[in-house]
Design a protein around this motif. Sequence first.
Motif, PDB file in Angstrom:
ATOM      1  N   UNK A 209      57.131 -52.421  38.160  1.00 23.07           N
ATOM      2  CA  UNK A 209      57.604 -52.079  39.226  1.00 23.07           C
ATOM      3  C   UNK A 209      58.761 -52.354  39.770  1.00 23.07           C
ATOM      4  N   UNK A 210      59.497 -53.682  39.198  1.00 19.41           N
ATOM      5  CA  UNK A 210      60.753 -53.805  39.587  1.00 19.41           C
ATOM      6  C   UNK A 210      61.876 -53.509  38.724  1.00 19.41           C
ATOM      7  N   UNK A 211      61.440 -53.061  37.367  1.00 16.19           N
ATOM      8  CA  UNK A 211      62.397 -52.615  36.560  1.00 16.19           C
ATOM      9  C   UNK A 211      62.958 -53.864  35.782  1.00 16.19           C
ATOM     10  N   UNK A 212      62.613 -54.860  36.051  1.00 10.67           N
ATOM     11  CA  UNK A 212      63.305 -56.306  35.191  1.00 10.67           C
ATOM     12  C   UNK A 212      62.557 -57.426  35.770  1.00 10.67           C
ATOM     13  N   UNK A 213      62.471 -58.470  34.935  1.00 12.78           N
ATOM     14  CA  UNK A 213      61.875 -59.809  35.290  1.00 12.78           C
ATOM     15  C   UNK A 213      62.938 -60.570  35.793  1.00 12.78           C
ATOM     16  N   UNK A 220      57.325 -72.060  36.673  1.00 15.59           N
ATOM     17  CA  UNK A 220      57.353 -71.336  38.150  1.00 15.59           C
ATOM     18  C   UNK A 220      56.954 -70.015  38.017  1.00 15.59           C
ATOM     19  N   UNK A 221      56.916 -69.418  36.656  1.00 13.13           N
ATOM     20  CA  UNK A 221      56.702 -67.907  36.646  1.00 13.13           C
ATOM     21  C   UNK A 221      55.395 -67.540  37.047  1.00 13.13           C
ATOM     22  N   UNK A 222      54.480 -68.320  37.419  1.00 14.99           N
ATOM     23  CA  UNK A 222      53.329 -67.819  38.098  1.00 14.99           C
ATOM     24  C   UNK A 222      53.322 -67.593  39.457  1.00 14.99           C
ATOM     25  N   UNK A 223      54.104 -68.538  40.232  1.00 14.27           N
ATOM     26  CA  UNK A 223      54.502 -68.313  41.675  1.00 14.27           C
ATOM     27  C   UNK A 223      55.269 -67.367  41.933  1.00 14.27           C
ATOM     28  N   UNK A 224      56.421 -67.243  41.373  1.00 16.89           N
ATOM     29  CA  UNK A 224      57.409 -66.246  41.167  1.00 16.89           C
ATOM     30  C   UNK A 224      56.673 -64.866  41.395  1.00 16.89           C
ATOM     31  N   UNK A 225      55.933 -64.474  40.147  1.00 17.67           N
ATOM     32  CA  UNK A 225      55.213 -63.148  40.050  1.00 17.67           C
ATOM     33  C   UNK A 225      54.380 -63.027  41.233  1.00 17.67           C
ATOM     34  N   UNK A 230      52.452 -59.593  45.558  1.00 18.30           N
ATOM     35  CA  UNK A 230      52.147 -59.372  46.911  1.00 18.30           C
ATOM     36  C   UNK A 230      53.049 -58.083  47.678  1.00 18.30           C
ATOM     37  N   UNK A 231      54.216 -58.044  47.206  1.00 13.01           N
ATOM     38  CA  UNK A 231      55.189 -57.089  47.811  1.00 13.01           C
ATOM     39  C   UNK A 231      55.038 -55.673  47.285  1.00 13.01           C
ATOM     40  N   UNK A 232      54.105 -55.445  46.271  1.00 17.51           N
ATOM     41  CA  UNK A 232      53.907 -54.335  45.525  1.00 17.51           C
ATOM     42  C   UNK A 232      52.972 -53.363  46.493  1.00 17.51           C
TER      43      UNK A 232
END
Length: 289
Positions: A209-213, A220-225, A230-232
């Motif tokens: 969706x964002x074209x990059x990570x 912290x990857x779970x929380x960030x993702x 949620x914004x998609x």
Amino acid sequence: MEFTKREDINLLRDYSSIFTRSEAISLLKGDFSSINLKINRHSKKIPNSAYSSYAKFIKHAYKILEKSYQNEYVFKNSFLTHWLINELGESNSIIFNEFRAGNSVADMAMFNGVSKAFEIKTEFDSDKRLKGQIENYKQVFNEIYLIVPKSKVYLYSAIDEAVGIILFDENRVGKFEVYRKPIFRENLNPSLLMEILNTNEYKKIVESYYDELPEMNSFNQYKICLELIKEIPILELNHLYLEQIKKRRFDKVLSKYNHKELNQICLALKLKKKEKRNLIENLNQPILI
């Protein structure tokens, strides 16, 4: 020869235990000790034609259960064989046995262009937990189906009008019909989706969706993702979610005709084609007791 009541119950219980995960794993390993005990125990009730191979005996046992003791395995296998396999026409369809959604586990789930949950309620099941199950399924599935006895439809038809109902005839094996179609919904819960998705899957959704990570680490990857997911927009999230789940490919080993009594155990164990071939080869051995 007629069964006595106790003999009848014991035979049906023994036959039921043949179609369990542990028994199937033993048969995959070529271990026939447990099934041999059952054959010996009920030898007077087994026709000669069922003695030519373990496969023939299992077919015999399954037919007895279909007629006299439709337990959970037989019921799920019947629905899988007579209904869901017909829905697998699309090459990108995938079926799961027992799919967790929040605090509930759907009996079966199918993903193609739509995510579908199937909850089975036999005549022996209670509807006590059903409302909670439905609320969980609504948060991760587009469509929900209840599969209920034709004679008990009055108990379920008023529970939730958004839920589809498939009826089965207790007196006709493999007879299913749609009583009510479900209402399609896309109001998915990102937090519950994250519990379903593995790390690679939710990172793929973010990247798609964002074209990059974003920069992140294993802590912290779970929380960030989750915050990004949620914004998609829901429509796009639904599409990306389905796309990832459908990549969990399994070999298509289900059949409407050959060894159909083994469909449910093959699905439950996620057998590959080679593993199913090995199982069938083992079962085609003659019974030597």
